[in-house]
Design an enzyme around this catalytic site. Sequence first.
Site, PDB file in Angstrom:
ATOM      1  N   SER A   1       0.846  -1.202   0.000  1.00  0.00           N
ATOM      2  CA  SER A   1       0.000   0.000   0.000  1.00  0.00           C
ATOM      3  C   SER A   1       0.872   1.240   0.000  1.00  0.00           C
ATOM      4  CB  SER A   1      -0.885   0.020   1.244  1.00  0.00           C
ATOM      5  OG  SER A   1      -0.118   0.372   2.391  1.00  0.00           O
ATOM      6  N   ASP A   2       0.327   2.360  -0.480  1.00  0.00           N
ATOM      7  CA  ASP A   2       1.025   3.621  -0.228  1.00  0.00           C
ATOM      8  C   ASP A   2       0.959   3.879   1.283  1.00  0.00           C
ATOM      9  OD1 ASP A   2       2.376   6.004  -0.485  1.00  0.00           O
ATOM     10  OD2 ASP A   2       1.176   6.721  -2.159  1.00  0.00           O
ATOM     11  N   CYS A   3       1.836   4.770   1.771  1.00  0.00           N
ATOM     12  CA  CYS A   3       2.035   4.797   3.225  1.00  0.00           C
ATOM     13  C   CYS A   3       0.829   5.339   3.975  1.00  0.00           C
ATOM     14  CB  CYS A   3       3.343   5.507   3.542  1.00  0.00           C
ATOM     15  SG  CYS A   3       4.681   4.474   2.914  1.00  0.00           S
TER      16      CYS A   3
END
Length: 573
Positions: A290-292
Site C-alpha cells: 500500500s502507499d504509506c
Amino acid sequence: MAKSTLLLLLHLHFLLLFISSSSAAASRPAFACAPESPAVSLPFCGTSLPIRARVRDLVGRLTREEKIQMLVNKAAGVPRLGIAGYEWWSEALHGVSNVGPAVRFGGAFPSATSFPQVISSAASFNASLWEIIGIAVSDEARAMYNGGQAGLTMWSPNVNVFRDPRWGRGQETPGEDPTVSGRYAAEYVRGLQQPYGHNRLKLAACCKHYTAYDLDNWKGVDRFHFNAVVSKQDLEETFNVPFKACVVEGKSASIMCSYNQVNGIPSCADPNHLRNTIRGQWGLNGYIVSDCDSVDVLYNNQHYTSNPEDAAADTLKAGLDLDCGSFLAQHTGSAVQKGKVSDGDIDAAVTHTVAVQMRLGMYDGEPSEQHFGDLGPNDVCSSAHQELAAEAARQGIVLLKNNKRGALPLSTANLHTVAVIGPNSDATVTMIGNYAGVPCGYTSPLQGIGRYAKTIHQMGCTNVACTGDDQPIDAAVDAARQADATIMVVGLDQSIEAEGRDRESLLLPGRQQELVLKVAAASQGPTVLVLMCGGPVDVSFAENNRMILWVGYPGQAGGAAIADVIFGAYNPG
Ligand SMILES: *[C@@H]1O[C@H](CO)[C@@H](O)[C@H](O)[C@H]1NC(C)=O
C-alpha cells in the site's frame, strides 16, 4: 612533546579511524540463516532447495501473530527462528534516496550518485540509458545494504501517467506518454533488479502508484479523498499501460497501490485491480504494497468501511500483501476473531513478501558471502557513476528553440564575459528534484558555465517565487548590459511543485517573466533562456527569445551538462 611525534600520533589516530570505519562498512549482520542461527539446518535456510519450498516451510512454522506482525513495512523479527526485523521502505527513484527510513547516509556511505530526475532522463528517449542508470543505482544500493545502511526493497520507480500538467509529482515520472512510460518502467526495473540464477534478484523494484493518480493537492482537493472516475478504455490505453509493462516486461517484484479511489473503490481494496489484473492477468511474481498509511486513510479519511476490521479484510482479500503503516498489524488479529479474515488470507500475503526476501538472498546467511557481497563504499559515487550522471543530464536536455542560424552553440572566441542570471542560475539542491538522496557533489550552472568563460553572476530574483518590490532585477539588467552574452536559468523548484503541492498556474512564478523580458532587452549579445523545471511551463511570452533549452531537474552534474550543451561540447539537436 615534539611536533613530529604529535603529528605521527595524529596520523596513527586517523589511520585507526580509517581502518575501523572501513571494516564497519562491511559488517551487516545476517538477516536470517547465519551459521549461528537456531534455524540454520531447517529447510527454509537450505539454499539448494527451490524458493517456493523454502517459503512454504517457513510460513508453516510461523504463528498467526508472528505473521500478522510481518504484514507491515516495519516488519517484526522472529527471534526463535533467528529472523531479524526488516524495514521494507527504501527508495531509489534516480539514485539511492533517504526518503525511505531504511536508508541512512553517513559513515562509510556519506552520499550516493544523484542521477537526473526521471522527467529529465525520460527526455533522452534512450531506453538503454534507463537500464544502465538502473544498474548503477543497483550497485550503489546493494553496497549500502552490505554496509547496513539501506534495504533491498526499493519503492521506485513512479510510473503514473503525467496527464495533468499541474501535478506536483510529475517530475518523478517519465511523462505523459503511456508507451514511453511503459518502456521506462520495464528498462529501469530490469536495471535495478538485475535478475540472476533461478528466480533471484539483486534488488526488488516497485512500480507505483497503481492507478489513475496524478493529483496531490489542488485547491483543497487532495489525493487522500480523490475519486478518479476513469473509463475502462482509458485505464487500458493510458493509466495502466506503464504498470502492465512494469510487471510483464520488467518483471517487477512489486506494485504499490495508491491513496485515491478509482471509480468509487480505494485502489488498495479493489480485488478486480489487485487480485485479478495485477496478479491474475499480468502474473505479478512478487508483492503488492500500500502507499504509506493508505489502509488507514481508506478507513479514517474516506470512511470506506465502518470498522477497522472490514478495512483489514477488504484489503487483504483484494490482494494486498504489505501495509506501509501499522494498520494491518493492529487490526488483522481482531479481524480474524470476528471471522472477517482467514489464516489463508494472511498466509497468502506473507508467502508473497517472504518469497521476495528469499529471492534477494535474505535467508542465505552472511551478506558478505553472497552474490554482490563484495560491493562496498568504492562502488558508490565512483567516477564512472558520476560521469554517467553527467551523460544522462546531457542526453536529457531538450533544445526547444534555436532559430537564428549558428546562434547555438556559443563560441568562446571573442567571448570575454557571460552574464549568468536567474533564480536557478546557481542551483544545487534544486537540480536533484524530489525523492533524492545526498549527492556526491554538485556542479551548478554557474560553475559549469565558468569552465568555459568568465562570468558575471546576478540572481535577478532572490528565489523562484520572485515576488515583491525588492527583487534584484535591475542588477541583473546591468550585468546583461556589461556582458558579451547572457544565459538566464529560470524555472521552478520544490517550493512551487512537490509532493502535496500542485500548481495553480503554468506560467513562470512571480516576477520571473519580467526578469526574462528586461534582461533580454538589455542584453548586448546572444541570450540563452534555460528552463529548469519538472512540470511544463508556458513560455509563450518569450517567443522572441531565439534560444531556449529545457533541462528538467538535471541531477548533481546538471550545471556541467547545461554548459556542455550551450558551448557545443554536446549536441542536443
Ligand atoms: C544511450 O545512452 C548510452 C549510455 O550513455 C549511449 O552509449 C548511447 O549512445 C545512447 N544512445 C543514443 C541513441 O543516444
